[in-house]
Write a protein that holds these residues in place. Structure first.
Motif, PDB file in Angstrom:
ATOM      1  N   THR A  34      23.330  22.295  31.613  1.00 54.76           N
ATOM      2  CA  THR A  34      23.906  21.008  31.207  1.00 54.76           C
ATOM      3  C   THR A  34      25.159  20.636  31.986  1.00 54.76           C
ATOM      4  OG1 THR A  34      25.271  22.035  29.504  1.00 54.76           O
ATOM      5  CG2 THR A  34      23.049  21.324  28.863  1.00 54.76           C
ATOM      6  N   ARG A  35      25.745  21.571  32.707  1.00 52.08           N
ATOM      7  CA  ARG A  35      26.975  21.375  33.474  1.00 52.08           C
ATOM      8  C   ARG A  35      28.176  21.037  32.586  1.00 52.08           C
ATOM      9  NH1 ARG A  35      27.394  23.980  37.351  1.00 52.08           N
ATOM     10  NH2 ARG A  35      28.903  22.627  38.294  1.00 52.08           N
ATOM     11  N   LYS A  36      28.050  21.261  31.279  1.00 47.28           N
ATOM     12  CA  LYS A  36      29.175  21.042  30.378  1.00 47.28           C
ATOM     13  C   LYS A  36      30.081  22.268  30.398  1.00 47.28           C
ATOM     14  CE  LYS A  36      26.927  17.936  27.145  1.00 47.28           C
ATOM     15  NZ  LYS A  36      26.534  17.723  25.742  1.00 47.28           N
ATOM     16  N   ILE A  37      31.369  22.028  30.268  1.00 52.85           N
ATOM     17  CA  ILE A  37      32.329  23.127  30.237  1.00 52.85           C
ATOM     18  C   ILE A  37      32.207  23.843  28.895  1.00 52.85           C
ATOM     19  CG2 ILE A  37      34.775  23.735  30.258  1.00 52.85           C
ATOM     20  CD1 ILE A  37      35.193  21.229  32.017  1.00 52.85           C
ATOM     21  N   HIS A  38      31.965  25.152  28.932  1.00 48.67           N
ATOM     22  CA  HIS A  38      31.826  25.901  27.689  1.00 48.67           C
ATOM     23  C   HIS A  38      32.893  26.978  27.525  1.00 48.67           C
ATOM     24  CE1 HIS A  38      29.931  29.580  29.401  1.00 48.67           C
ATOM     25  NE2 HIS A  38      29.455  28.743  30.283  1.00 48.67           N
ATOM     26  N   LYS A  39      33.708  27.230  28.545  1.00 48.72           N
ATOM     27  CA  LYS A  39      34.747  28.250  28.418  1.00 48.72           C
ATOM     28  C   LYS A  39      35.873  27.963  29.412  1.00 48.72           C
ATOM     29  CE  LYS A  39      33.344  32.508  28.173  1.00 48.72           C
ATOM     30  NZ  LYS A  39      32.904  33.850  28.554  1.00 48.72           N
ATOM     31  N   TRP A  40      37.090  28.085  28.942  1.00 42.73           N
ATOM     32  CA  TRP A  40      38.268  27.995  29.790  1.00 42.73           C
ATOM     33  C   TRP A  40      38.938  29.360  29.834  1.00 42.73           C
ATOM     34  CZ3 TRP A  40      39.872  23.791  32.556  1.00 42.73           C
ATOM     35  CH2 TRP A  40      39.281  22.578  32.257  1.00 42.73           C
ATOM     36  N   LYS A  41      39.421  29.755  31.008  1.00 40.42           N
ATOM     37  CA  LYS A  41      40.142  31.015  31.137  1.00 40.42           C
ATOM     38  C   LYS A  41      41.470  30.745  31.835  1.00 40.42           C
ATOM     39  CE  LYS A  41      36.201  34.132  31.605  1.00 40.42           C
ATOM     40  NZ  LYS A  41      35.594  35.154  32.457  1.00 40.42           N
ATOM     41  N   ALA A  42      42.497  31.493  31.446  1.00 41.57           N
ATOM     42  CA  ALA A  42      43.798  31.393  32.099  1.00 41.57           C
ATOM     43  C   ALA A  42      44.321  32.802  32.340  1.00 41.57           C
ATOM     44  CB  ALA A  42      44.770  30.609  31.234  1.00 41.57           C
ATOM     45  N   ARG A  43      44.939  32.982  33.497  1.00 40.87           N
ATOM     46  CA  ARG A  43      45.446  34.311  33.851  1.00 40.87           C
ATOM     47  C   ARG A  43      46.795  34.128  34.549  1.00 40.87           C
ATOM     48  NH1 ARG A  43      41.120  36.227  36.900  1.00 40.87           N
ATOM     49  NH2 ARG A  43      41.977  35.136  38.670  1.00 40.87           N
ATOM     50  N   LEU A  44      47.763  34.934  34.190  1.00 42.35           N
ATOM     51  CA  LEU A  44      49.070  34.895  34.833  1.00 42.35           C
ATOM     52  C   LEU A  44      49.097  35.956  35.924  1.00 42.35           C
ATOM     53  CD1 LEU A  44      51.936  33.703  34.868  1.00 42.35           C
ATOM     54  CD2 LEU A  44      52.596  35.538  33.317  1.00 42.35           C
ATOM     55  N   ASN A  45      49.292  35.527  37.155  1.00 39.11           N
ATOM     56  CA  ASN A  45      49.313  36.434  38.294  1.00 39.11           C
ATOM     57  C   ASN A  45      50.727  36.528  38.851  1.00 39.11           C
ATOM     58  OD1 ASN A  45      46.510  36.799  38.262  1.00 39.11           O
ATOM     59  ND2 ASN A  45      46.202  34.957  39.471  1.00 39.11           N
ATOM     60  N   VAL A  46      51.208  37.745  39.028  1.00 37.35           N
ATOM     61  CA  VAL A  46      52.502  37.972  39.663  1.00 37.35           C
ATOM     62  C   VAL A  46      52.235  38.223  41.137  1.00 37.35           C
ATOM     63  CG1 VAL A  46      54.512  39.486  39.765  1.00 37.35           C
ATOM     64  CG2 VAL A  46      53.495  38.915  37.570  1.00 37.35           C
ATOM     65  N   HIS A  47      53.055  37.647  41.982  1.00 37.21           N
ATOM     66  CA  HIS A  47      52.887  37.846  43.419  1.00 37.21           C
ATOM     67  C   HIS A  47      53.103  39.321  43.739  1.00 37.21           C
ATOM     68  CE1 HIS A  47      53.067  33.488  44.653  1.00 37.21           C
ATOM     69  NE2 HIS A  47      53.253  33.462  43.343  1.00 37.21           N
ATOM     70  N   GLY A  48      52.057  39.985  44.211  1.00 34.33           N
ATOM     71  CA  GLY A  48      52.064  41.433  44.391  1.00 34.33           C
ATOM     72  C   GLY A  48      53.057  41.948  45.393  1.00 34.33           C
ATOM     73  N   GLY A  49      53.393  41.161  46.403  1.00 34.70           N
ATOM     74  CA  GLY A  49      54.319  41.622  47.430  1.00 34.70           C
ATOM     75  C   GLY A  49      55.731  41.820  46.917  1.00 34.70           C
ATOM     76  N   GLN A  50      56.052  41.258  45.758  1.00 32.78           N
ATOM     77  CA  GLN A  50      57.397  41.393  45.206  1.00 32.78           C
ATOM     78  C   GLN A  50      57.529  42.600  44.291  1.00 32.78           C
ATOM     79  OE1 GLN A  50      57.955  37.712  43.155  1.00 32.78           O
ATOM     80  NE2 GLN A  50      58.620  36.642  44.990  1.00 32.78           N
ATOM     81  N   GLN A  51      56.429  43.177  43.885  1.00 25.75           N
ATOM     82  CA  GLN A  51      56.467  44.285  42.933  1.00 25.75           C
ATOM     83  C   GLN A  51      56.738  45.604  43.645  1.00 25.75           C
ATOM     84  OE1 GLN A  51      53.010  44.360  40.466  1.00 25.75           O
ATOM     85  NE2 GLN A  51      52.984  42.145  40.245  1.00 25.75           N
ATOM     86  N   ILE A  52      57.459  46.475  42.958  1.00 20.64           N
ATOM     87  CA  ILE A  52      57.774  47.798  43.509  1.00 20.64           C
ATOM     88  C   ILE A  52      57.163  48.844  42.584  1.00 20.64           C
ATOM     89  CG2 ILE A  52      59.625  49.403  44.109  1.00 20.64           C
ATOM     90  CD1 ILE A  52      61.404  46.918  44.550  1.00 20.64           C
ATOM     91  N   LEU A  53      56.342  49.730  43.151  1.00 25.07           N
ATOM     92  CA  LEU A  53      55.690  50.783  42.374  1.00 25.07           C
ATOM     93  C   LEU A  53      56.738  51.668  41.711  1.00 25.07           C
ATOM     94  CD1 LEU A  53      53.110  52.291  41.544  1.00 25.07           C
ATOM     95  CD2 LEU A  53      53.314  53.620  43.640  1.00 25.07           C
ATOM     96  N   GLY A  54      56.568  51.887  40.415  1.00 25.38           N
ATOM     97  CA  GLY A  54      57.491  52.718  39.663  1.00 25.38           C
ATOM     98  C   GLY A  54      58.620  51.941  39.008  1.00 25.38           C
ATOM     99  N   ILE A  55      58.870  50.722  39.467  1.00 25.68           N
ATOM    100  CA  ILE A  55      59.915  49.890  38.855  1.00 25.68           C
ATOM    101  C   ILE A  55      59.274  48.739  38.092  1.00 25.68           C
ATOM    102  CG2 ILE A  55      61.861  48.358  39.310  1.00 25.68           C
ATOM    103  CD1 ILE A  55      62.522  50.125  41.712  1.00 25.68           C
ATOM    104  N   ASP A  56      58.459  47.945  38.779  1.00 24.61           N
ATOM    105  CA  ASP A  56      57.819  46.793  38.148  1.00 24.61           C
ATOM    106  C   ASP A  56      56.475  47.143  37.519  1.00 24.61           C
ATOM    107  OD1 ASP A  56      59.904  45.044  38.914  1.00 24.61           O
ATOM    108  OD2 ASP A  56      59.060  44.951  40.928  1.00 24.61           O
ATOM    109  N   TYR A  57      55.851  48.202  37.983  1.00 25.77           N
ATOM    110  CA  TYR A  57      54.579  48.629  37.408  1.00 25.77           C
ATOM    111  C   TYR A  57      54.360  50.099  37.709  1.00 25.77           C
ATOM    112  CZ  TYR A  57      52.502  48.453  42.074  1.00 25.77           C
ATOM    113  OH  TYR A  57      52.202  48.683  43.386  1.00 25.77           O
ATOM    114  N   ASP A  58      53.540  50.748  36.878  1.00 24.61           N
ATOM    115  CA  ASP A  58      53.215  52.154  37.092  1.00 24.61           C
ATOM    116  C   ASP A  58      51.771  52.336  37.527  1.00 24.61           C
ATOM    117  OD1 ASP A  58      55.751  53.143  36.428  1.00 24.61           O
ATOM    118  OD2 ASP A  58      55.286  53.010  34.306  1.00 24.61           O
TER     119      ASP A  58
END
Length: 84
Positions: A34-58
């Protein structure tokens, strides 16, 4: 606002804390027939180049389980009489 995020003014950040740039990614899924929209998704993405392993994520993970896998586990529980 939606009980998931708390807005903190820049001047109230703890000493040494960094604000990482992020982007909201929106996606809509349409029905094939039917081409009708049946689901919307949203995701928050952090720019990976700014993250530091062990500080911003493990670690990085994406908790995704396929439907057949879930069904198989439920069937195994039922057949073997397993419960929580």
């Amino acid at each position: 606002v939606n009980k998931h995020w708390k807005m903190i003014p820049i001047q109230d950040l703890p000493k040494g804390a960094r604000v990482l740039d992020s982007v909201w990614a929106f996606q809509r899924n349409r029905s094939i027939l039917t081409r009708k929209i049946h689901k919307w998704k949203a995701r928050l993405n952090v720019h990976g180049g700014q993250q530091i392993l062990g500080i911003d994520y493990d670690e990085v993970f994406s908790p995704v389980v396929a439907n057949p896998t879930t069904r198989l586990i439920l069937i195994l529980c039922l057949v073997n009489g397993w419960n929580s």
